[in-house]
Design an enzyme around this catalytic site. Structure first.
Site, PDB file in Angstrom:
ATOM      1  N   ARG A 211       0.550  -1.360   0.266  1.00 15.08           N
ATOM      2  CA  ARG A 211      -0.055   0.236  -0.630  1.00 15.08           C
ATOM      3  C   ARG A 211       1.337   1.206  -0.080  1.00 15.08           C
ATOM      4  NH1 ARG A 211      -5.290  -1.583   3.100  1.00 15.08           N
ATOM      5  NH2 ARG A 211      -5.390  -3.337   2.256  1.00 15.08           N
ATOM      6  N   ARG A 219       1.380   3.237  12.878  1.00 19.89           N
ATOM      7  CA  ARG A 219       0.007   1.860  12.586  1.00 19.89           C
ATOM      8  C   ARG A 219       0.290   2.071  11.252  1.00 19.89           C
ATOM      9  NH1 ARG A 219      -5.356   4.128  11.585  1.00 19.89           N
ATOM     10  NH2 ARG A 219      -5.067   5.911  12.170  1.00 19.89           N
ATOM     11  N   HIS A 220       0.969   2.366  10.033  1.00 21.03           N
ATOM     12  CA  HIS A 220       0.850   1.650   8.785  1.00 21.03           C
ATOM     13  C   HIS A 220       1.662   1.794   8.265  1.00 21.03           C
ATOM     14  CE1 HIS A 220      -2.845   4.554   8.607  1.00 21.03           C
ATOM     15  NE2 HIS A 220      -3.664   3.851   7.680  1.00 21.03           N
ATOM     16  N   GLU A 357      -8.390  -0.170  14.364  1.00 18.90           N
ATOM     17  CA  GLU A 357      -8.918  -1.447  13.709  1.00 18.90           C
ATOM     18  C   GLU A 357      -8.243  -2.489  12.916  1.00 18.90           C
ATOM     19  OE1 GLU A 357     -10.802   0.377   9.582  1.00 18.90           O
ATOM     20  OE2 GLU A 357      -9.604  -1.655   8.657  1.00 18.90           O
ATOM     21  N   SER A 360     -11.505  -5.677   8.121  1.00 19.19           N
ATOM     22  CA  SER A 360     -12.633  -4.851   7.479  1.00 19.19           C
ATOM     23  C   SER A 360     -13.064  -6.462   6.651  1.00 19.19           C
ATOM     24  CB  SER A 360     -11.472  -4.406   6.662  1.00 19.19           C
ATOM     25  OG  SER A 360     -11.538  -2.906   6.827  1.00 19.19           O
ATOM     26  N   ARG A 408      -1.029  -5.248  12.288  1.00 20.13           N
ATOM     27  CA  ARG A 408      -1.527  -5.285  14.005  1.00 20.13           C
ATOM     28  C   ARG A 408      -1.587  -5.399  14.630  1.00 20.13           C
ATOM     29  NH1 ARG A 408      -5.157  -0.243  11.193  1.00 20.13           N
ATOM     30  NH2 ARG A 408      -3.491   0.553  10.003  1.00 20.13           N
TER      31      ARG A 408
HETATM   32  P1  AMO Z   1      -8.787  -3.683   4.512  1.00 19.54           P
HETATM   33  O1  AMO Z   1      -7.351  -2.015   3.323  1.00 19.54           O
HETATM   34  O2  AMO Z   1      -9.531  -2.876   5.722  1.00 19.54           O
HETATM   35  O3  AMO Z   1      -9.895  -4.261   3.992  1.00 19.54           O
HETATM   36  O4  AMO Z   1      -7.259  -4.512   5.238  1.00 19.54           O
HETATM   37  C1  AMO Z   1      -7.718  -4.912   6.148  1.00 19.54           C
HETATM   38  C2  AMO Z   1      -6.609  -5.002   7.215  1.00 19.54           C
HETATM   39  O5  AMO Z   1      -5.219  -5.464   6.913  1.00 19.54           O
HETATM   40  C3  AMO Z   1      -5.026  -3.663   7.908  1.00 19.54           C
HETATM   41  N1  AMO Z   1      -3.581  -2.904   6.773  1.00 19.54           N
HETATM   42  C4  AMO Z   1      -2.308  -2.679   7.172  1.00 19.54           C
HETATM   43  N2  AMO Z   1      -1.557  -2.765   8.005  1.00 19.54           N
HETATM   44  C5  AMO Z   1      -0.806  -2.255   7.797  1.00 19.54           C
HETATM   45  N3  AMO Z   1      -0.507  -0.950   7.458  1.00 19.54           N
HETATM   46  C6  AMO Z   1      -1.399  -0.758   6.805  1.00 19.54           C
HETATM   47  N4  AMO Z   1      -0.729  -0.159   5.606  1.00 19.54           N
HETATM   48  C7  AMO Z   1      -1.854  -1.465   5.844  1.00 19.54           C
HETATM   49  N5  AMO Z   1      -3.221  -1.067   5.199  1.00 19.54           N
HETATM   50  C8  AMO Z   1      -4.199  -2.809   5.995  1.00 19.54           C
HETATM   51  C9  AMO Z   1      -5.564  -3.458   9.243  1.00 19.54           C
HETATM   52  C10 AMO Z   1      -6.669  -3.524   8.303  1.00 19.54           C
HETATM   53  O6  AMO Z   1      -7.721  -3.414   9.259  1.00 19.54           O
HETATM   54  N6  AMO Z   1     -10.154  -6.397   1.196  1.00 19.54           N
HETATM   55  C11 AMO Z   1     -10.499  -5.663   2.398  1.00 19.54           C
HETATM   56  C12 AMO Z   1     -10.693  -6.968   3.517  1.00 19.54           C
HETATM   57  C13 AMO Z   1     -11.425  -7.508   2.712  1.00 19.54           C
HETATM   58  O7  AMO Z   1     -12.972  -7.791   3.153  1.00 19.54           O
HETATM   59  O8  AMO Z   1     -11.903  -9.219   2.816  1.00 19.54           O
HETATM   60  C14 AMO Z   1      -8.900  -5.019   2.217  1.00 19.54           C
HETATM   61  O9  AMO Z   1      -7.786  -5.197   2.698  1.00 19.54           O
HETATM   62  O10 AMO Z   1      -5.621  -4.334   9.810  1.00 19.54           O
END
Ligand code: AMO
Ligand code: ATP
Length: 434
Positions: A211, A219-220, A357, A360, A408
Site C-alpha cells: 500500500r 500503525r501503517h 482497526e 475489514s 496490527r
Molecule cells: P483493508 O484495506 O481494511 O481491507 O485491510 C484489512 C486490514 O489490513 C490491515 N492493513 C494494514 N496494516 C498495516 N499497514 C497498512 N498500510 C495496512 N493496510 C491495511 C489492517 C486492516 O484492517 N480486501 C479488504 C479485506 C476484506 O474485505 O476481506 C481489505 O484489504 O489491519
C-alpha cells in the site's frame, strides 16, 4: 555440522561443546567469566587464571563482545552462576570475531532508537525482548493457520503482481511488467473471491499486501502481512464468527506456548486472551457513542468515515475487541454487498481493538449485474476487471470474508508502540533497506 549442545540443555556431569555469542566478559582478577549466549539462553564459562593454560585464558578473555565462539568443557553445578551451571573450558575457538565498535548494544544496557535498531536488525534481534516479539509473531501465525484448518479452509497463495487495484482508499505501487503497466497487489481480495466459486469454496491466505500509504504513522506500513479469509455460503455474520474464532485462537496460542517470551516482554501478568463474544455495534450506534463522548470537535454525521480520534474515543468507551457493522454503502468498496432491504446500508464490518482497526470484511456482491453496476458507481471501468467479473456468470455462490492485518494483531496484542516493532524489515516512506 551442528553437533553443539544448546546452553539450556547443558547438564552437570557432561562434557559439552557450546557455541554462540560472547554476551559479556567479567574479569574479577583471579577469576573471570565469559557469558556465552545462544538461542536458548546463556551459560557462564569460568576462567580460573592460575589453574588454566595461559593461551586459553588470553584467547577467551581477549575476544570482543558479540564474537562467535565455541567452547568445549565440563559442565558443573554452580549456584552462583546465573543459570546454576557453568562450563570450565578445555578449549575455546573464536569462530567469528566481532568488530569492537558495535552499532548497537545487544546486551540492552545502552538504549538505541528505533531507526538504529532497524538499520542493525541482526544485532537488535540478539536481545531477548526483541526475539520474543518474533517468536510470538510465529506462534500467532501457527495458531491462526490451525484455526483456519479447523474451519476447513484451504491455504492459498495468489499473485502479488497484478493489473488492477481493489482498495480505493489507498494508492498503488506501479511497476513495469515487460513493458506493461502493473502494480504490487493491495489485497488478495478478488482472487480469494474467485476461489469461493471454485471447488475449494473456503480459503485463507497469509501474505504480503502493498500500500502506497501517504501517511507516516505508527500503525501503517507500506508492505504489511494480511491474513485473509473467504468462504462460500457464508453471510457477514458467519464471517464475523470466524474472525472472532481466529483472533481468539491467536491469543490462546500465545498464552499457552509463549510464557517465556511474554516474560521477556514483562507481560506475563497482564496478558489475557479475550473472553466472551466481541460486542457488535452498528455504525449508527458507533457514531452516536463517539458523539456522546464529546471527544471530537465536530459531531459525526451519517456517511462520515470514523476519524482516528473517534476510533480511540469509542475504543476507550467499549474497552474490548468489538465489531462495527452496517456501514453506509457509499463508504465501503464495490465488492461489499448491500442489505437486501436497504441499499444504503452495507453488510461491511470492521473488527476493532480498543486502539485501532484490525479487520475489514463483509458479505460480497455475488450477482453479476449488481457487481458490474457497483463498479460503474465507484467510477471504475468494469472491463478492466473482466477477468474477475466474468467468473460471476458461471455459478458464483453467496460468500463473505475478511482481511486481518497481521502486524496490527501482534502490535495490539503486545501493546507495542510502533507497528515497525512487529516486522523484521519494515517498509515505510523512509525505509527501503535493509
Ligand atoms: P483493508 O484495506 O481494511 O481491507 O485491510 C484489512 C486490514 O489490513 C490491515 N492493513 C494494514 N496494516 C498495516 N499497514 C497498512 N498500510 C495496512 N493496510 C491495511 C489492517 C486492516 O484492517 N480486501 C479488504 C479485506 C476484506 O474485505 O476481506 C481489505 O484489504 O489491519
Ligand atoms: P572461588 O569461589 O572460585 O574460590 P575466589 O576465591 O577466587 O573464587 P574471587 O576471584 O575473588 O574469589 O571471586 C570474585 C567474585 O566472584 C566473588 O564474589 C565470588 O563469590 C564470585 N565467584 C567466584 N566463583 C564464582 C562462580 N563460579 N560463579 C559466580 N560467581 C563466582
Amino acid at each position: 555440522m551442528d553437533d553443539r549442545t544448546y546452553t539450556a540443555a547443558a547438564e552437570p556431569g557432561e562434557t559439552v561443546t557450546v557455541a554462540g555469542w560472547v554476551h559479556e566478559i567479567r574479569d574479577l582478577g583471579g577469576i573471570a567469566f565469559l557469558i556465552l549466549r545462544d538461542t536458548t539462553g546463556k551459560i557462564q564459562v569460568k576462567f580460573e587464571k592460575d589453574e588454566m593454560d595461559d593461551d586459553l585464558v588470553e584467547t577467551g578473555l581477549g575476544v570482543h563482545r558479540e564474537s562467535v565462539v565455541a567452547v568445549t568443557g565440563d559442565v558443573e553445578e554452580e549456584p552462583r552462576a546465573p543459570t546454576g551451571v557453568e562450563v570450565t573450558p578445555d578449549s575455546l575457538d573464536v569462530v567469528a570475531e566481532a568488530d569492537p565498535e558495535l552499532p548497537l548494544d545487544p546486551s540492552g544496557k545502552v538504549d538505541a532508537d528505533l531507526s538504529t535498531r532497524l538499520d542493525n536488525r541482526t544485532l537488535d534481534l540478539r536481545k531477548d525482548e526483541v526475539q520474543a516479539i518474533f517468536a510470538i509473531r510465529a506462534e500467532v501465525l501457527r495458531s491462526v493457520r490451525e484455526a483456519f484448518r479447523n474451519l476447513d479452509a484451504t491455504e492459498i497463495n495468489t499473485p502479488k503482481i497484478v493489473a488492477t487495484g481493489t482498495e480505493g482508499g489507498t494508492e498503488l505501487f506501479p511497476i513495469t511488467y515487460f513493458g506493461q503497466e502493473a502494480f504490487m497487489n493491495q489485497s488478495p481480495q478478488l482472487f480469494k473471491q474467485l476461489m469461493v466459486g471454485s471447488g475449494l469454496e473456503r480459503v485463507f491466505e497469509i501474505g504480503p499486501i502493498f500500500r502506497a500509504e501517504e501517511h507516516n504513522t505508527p500503525r501503517h506500513l507500506n508492505e504489511a502481512t494480511s491474513i485473509d479469509f473467504e468462504s462460500a455460503f457464508y453471510d457477514h455474520t458467519e464471517a464475523m464468527d470466524a474472525c472472532e474464532t481466529v483472533v481468539k485462537a491467536a491469543y490462546e496460542g500465545v498464552a499457552e506456548n509463549c510464557q517465556d517470551e511474554l516474560e521477556a516482554l514483562g507481560l506475563q501478568d497482564e496478558f489475557e486472551a479475550p473472553e466472551g463474544e466481541f460486542p457488535r455495534l452498528t455504525y449508527e450506534e458507533a457514531i452516536e457513542r463517539i458523539n456522546a463522548t464529546g471527544e471530537l470537535d465536530e459531531q459525526l454525521v451519517w456517511g462520515d468515515d470514523l476519524p482516528t480520534e473517534g476510533e480511540h474515543a469509542l475504543g476507550q468507551d467499549v474497552g474490548e475487541h468489538y465489531f462495527i457493522t452496517d456501514w453506509p454503502s457509499e463508504i465501503k468498496p464495490f465488492y461489499i454487498k448491500d442489505h437486501d432491504d436497504d441499499e444504503q446500508l452495507s453488510t461491511g464490518f470492521d473488527m476493532m481493538h480498543p486502539t485501532m482497526e484490525l479487520v475489514s470484511g463483509g458479505q460480497r456482491e455475488h450477482r453479476y449485474d449488481h457487481l458490474v453496476d457497483g463498479f460503474e458507481q465507484q467510477g471504475l471501468d468494469p472491463e478492466q476487471f473482466d477477468y474477475y467479473t466474468k467468473m460471476f456468470k458461471y455459478g458464483m455462490p453467496p460468500h463473505a470474508g475478511w482481511g486481518l492485518g497481521g502486524e496490527r494483531l501482534v502490535m495490539t496484542m503486545l501493546g507495542l508502540g510502533n507497528i515497525r516493532e512487529a516486522v523484521l524489515f519494515p517498509r515505510d516512506r523512509q525505509r527501503l533497506s535493509p
